[in-house]
Design an enzyme around this catalytic site. Sequence first.
Site, short mmCIF file in Angstrom:
data_model
loop_
_atom_site.label_atom_id
_atom_site.label_comp_id
_atom_site.label_asym_id
_atom_site.label_seq_id
_atom_site.Cartn_x
_atom_site.Cartn_y
_atom_site.Cartn_z
N THR D 56 0.83 -1.20 0.00
CA THR D 56 0.00 0.00 0.00
C THR D 56 0.87 1.26 0.00
OG1 THR D 56 -1.65 -1.25 1.25
CG2 THR D 56 -1.90 1.14 1.23
N TYR D 143 6.71 -12.51 2.47
CA TYR D 143 5.43 -12.19 1.83
C TYR D 143 5.19 -13.19 0.69
CZ TYR D 143 1.64 -8.90 0.55
OH TYR D 143 0.43 -8.30 0.31
N LYS D 169 3.44 -13.75 5.58
CA LYS D 169 2.25 -12.99 5.20
C LYS D 169 1.69 -13.61 3.92
CE LYS D 169 0.53 -8.36 4.13
NZ LYS D 169 0.87 -7.03 3.58
#
Lengths: 305, 305, 305, 305
Positions: D56, D143, D169
């Site tokens: 983000t 991730y 994640k």
Amino acid sequence: MNFSRDAVIQAVGDGLLSFPVTDFDEQGRFDRDSYRQRLEWFVSHEVSAVFVAGGTGEFFNLTLDEFRAVVTVAVETVGGKLPVIASAGLSVGAGKAYARAAEEAGADGILLMPPYLTECPQDGLVEYARNICDSTSINVIYYNRGNGVLEAEAVQQLADACPNLVGLKDGKGDMQLLNQIVKTVGDRLVYVGGVPTAEIFAEAYLSIGVNTYSSAVFNFVPELAVTFYRALRQGDSATVKRITNDFFIPFINLRDRRKGYAVSLIKEGATIIGRSAGSVRAPLVMPNEDECKQLENLVRIARQL
Amino acid sequence: MNFSRDAVIQAVGDGLLSFPVTDFDEQGRFDRDSYRQRLEWFVSHEVSAVFVAGGTGEFFNLTLDEFRAVVTVAVETVGGKLPVIASAGLSVGAGKAYARAAEEAGADGILLMPPYLTECPQDGLVEYARNICDSTSINVIYYNRGNGVLEAEAVQQLADACPNLVGLKDGKGDMQLLNQIVKTVGDRLVYVGGVPTAEIFAEAYLSIGVNTYSSAVFNFVPELAVTFYRALRQGDSATVKRITNDFFIPFINLRDRRKGYAVSLIKEGATIIGRSAGSVRAPLVMPNEDECKQLENLVRIARQL
Amino acid sequence: MNFSRDAVIQAVGDGLLSFPVTDFDEQGRFDRDSYRQRLEWFVSHEVSAVFVAGGTGEFFNLTLDEFRAVVTVAVETVGGKLPVIASAGLSVGAGKAYARAAEEAGADGILLMPPYLTECPQDGLVEYARNICDSTSINVIYYNRGNGVLEAEAVQQLADACPNLVGLKDGKGDMQLLNQIVKTVGDRLVYVGGVPTAEIFAEAYLSIGVNTYSSAVFNFVPELAVTFYRALRQGDSATVKRITNDFFIPFINLRDRRKGYAVSLIKEGATIIGRSAGSVRAPLVMPNEDECKQLENLVRIARQL
Amino acid sequence: MNFSRDAVIQAVGDGLLSFPVTDFDEQGRFDRDSYRQRLEWFVSHEVSAVFVAGGTGEFFNLTLDEFRAVVTVAVETVGGKLPVIASAGLSVGAGKAYARAAEEAGADGILLMPPYLTECPQDGLVEYARNICDSTSINVIYYNRGNGVLEAEAVQQLADACPNLVGLKDGKGDMQLLNQIVKTVGDRLVYVGGVPTAEIFAEAYLSIGVNTYSSAVFNFVPELAVTFYRALRQGDSATVKRITNDFFIPFINLRDRRKGYAVSLIKEGATIIGRSAGSVRAPLVMPNEDECKQLENLVRIARQL
């Protein structure tokens, strides 16, 4: 920059394109001397341009400093005999930095790779590419691949906006899309076939006006790569078929065994022919012993074709 | 069966292939009379074979009884002027029933569609196809599509096992796979291009020895379809380019607006030219008003090409 | 039909759902006696409904006549103890025929499978399902899978239009989509988890209100299947974890070795425990010797869990 | 580094995780002051960790120098109140440089993103991640996303090899894969849900032991994000359902209109609430006027939930 825009277009649009692997030494560092010898050997063959630090050259595994060193050695070694095309990509900011490094090192153009990680809308991709094109005075070839694939309308927009965009390289192998692009944009750009082991697409590419392609296997079976390209352009379909059946189809089967082998096998091939460039860097891995033997066998076969 | 194996191979391997839509009346039932007129009109053009109840003919929306009626009308109407190829698929059991119905109705061959619903391993697909081939004396063309896609080795196995397998139709558009198949299996089979709106792939297909393709738009712009095919085979790339740009690219853009429009737009086209075949059946839907107008406009353009 | 709408909803919405394989004899024909014994054995366990001729029951490999025989034997054998749910699908025409056959044979509902072969727009799918729902008085559970996947808005439309639509079975495993459906449509429908080896999704399913799922492994390790379901519903996460680690993860690894093994391994499992249902039909294939041994080993492990 | 390994594990494994957008000024440069104010505002809420320059935060659009500035401002501003996690990725070489920059700037950990551009075999990915983990003394969260997705066995190998790997994640949303990982690797790692708009997966995540997730909408509707997280953890499914239906489902529908909107809409949301962070950089694009209005409307709705 040693070549005019027209000369780059001429070279990239027609003739066999070569993509040298990048040499790493035993500590995994860029090996200038070994790379210099590789490029001398490359340009002793019938190729029309040299794309350095491209996909086969592990652009994605190089830092900006390494990239600069690679391009510098390449430009020196090729010595103006052929256009040298480097790469750029990642983001607008990084892409400008790579393009500037390429330009300063004397490259004749850049192959513009997709953005890193993110999903991209069409107009955002055009803007990404336009920003990088505008930042440099050298020629740009857009690599239509991965998350960066442009559709026909967007390619047209980019070509209209960027005079130094001279070509599009296909890395997707979607003939409907590519035909739409070629038919829409026409000879404003030159087109390069660039899927892995592009020779398997070579006839289809040629049929819609994509006259050339990136030959990765040129790194270890250059005579075969040249013979195949000549046969293709002369319409010698018997030779095309024989080399496809005896070399490219088994090579592709070996390549498809693990992800990343489109590059790893090329480096192994270089070792097999006595011109080692060291190992690929992680996240790539070298082939296992059995796969190396299969590749050795394919090199033997290639020498008889 | 009106044609010998060799005659079917000849017809399917070269020349424009036509795929009539299936006529439904206002109650949605098969409309024999309307279909008969359609086929009379079809065979008045320069086509080399008629594939009935194929993808464009909504094979997937027909019961076995309807299928039998469709093939019967087709064989009667075509009257031995051209080979009539019907379809089969779904499962070994249903596939045999469709093949028998086709054979009894006098068809010259079947286009073998993929199994219903299930994932399929390669050897299971070969067995599926072999069972259906073995159950019939007429010719079989395997449709390489969806969950039924065979790779090169499996196509070779199937061709070795089934003398009445005469062709392979590509419905995937993966040039690497198709080239591997063509180079491996060679002229043991004939090859047909069969992706939706196959004209956009026609040059690429031809380049690797796939000399013909299924033309769905023949249903409503037959002159354009014939002109395009002739230009393609004569190497008239200017005409190929003009028709692609002015008709096929906008048509594909319209087609890609909703799933299933590769068939729905063809039926709408038939209505536009005054040869309505009724509506598609659910799960397909007809285009909306705006899309119909765009298609009308394309028909106007087609008439001027 | 032996059960009221409410009773079917009750049974399908809560409790372990069983999906018997379909018995074939050595000639590959439906084997009534063997199937009857299988169902007697099934209903001696703690299950809440029996889905016959479903995915695990090779619906896609059965003719309509075979399907009718399967459902008839099932209804007779289950004898009103539990709801019997059969299948339908393929096309509107065929789907109605299957639904009628199921209804006539006394089934309490049908699991509505996707259309055959074609791409489908959302509103076309709603129309496909609505037509079949409207043709029958028994309950319908829509199987959201493959080319027939409905999004939340379309599920709502279908539920509004069809009072006899009582449930939705998920065959895609996309939690975003499924959560959107469940949150949008709410308790107007019951929800069933239906990806292959659904136990690996069971906790996630339950968390969004999908209280039950199809247990394929119940066919050969019914005690394990029941133990797992009980532990899940009682929040006994230690048992869920132990069975997942020791049985389901290795089973999934084996299953993913070849396409179609989600069904083939279940039939092999039935043989291993002495309740053979014969072999799967092409395009499925049975596992090889090594894989059979691995599955035998998993059966041994299952008995100790 | 202000937090011990255990404290980071505690914070990342439980509690709402926040991912601030990165502020750009009108010339598109990193805006330190605006970013400082954003972080002050962030940490005034009930969050357990701050992930800066994440997805983000347009990590993919930042140069290394900008990244260093972002992390430096963040560490200063957060001032040891909460763990600050930065990012790294791209390649082994670049990844080490980013990790070093994060460590030098005082971050408590890094979120390790996938390699750039290339296909990756499992063992190559492990090696990629291991090299970067080994180069830093701060904590690493891998991730699992895009071309960098690790399967269960590889996650286990990485966890065994790297003591400073503390979490994983999920950015793929494949519940089978994630459940296999969680069940196999267990509490050696903490797990974070990280698909776009992760709230739609939150219940499913929680059901298998993924207690928290990245909340992107926290950037513009922080109260809603906190309310949702509390309701989720307290088992208040009525509130979860209401917020999902009234906010998250329409938000996702808006988000899915164009690629990259998972980030672009967040920046627009920040502008709507009077905390502008400027525009996204190409290849992302900001929403159009109509979409902005829809988002404004959603913000109004959020305030009433």
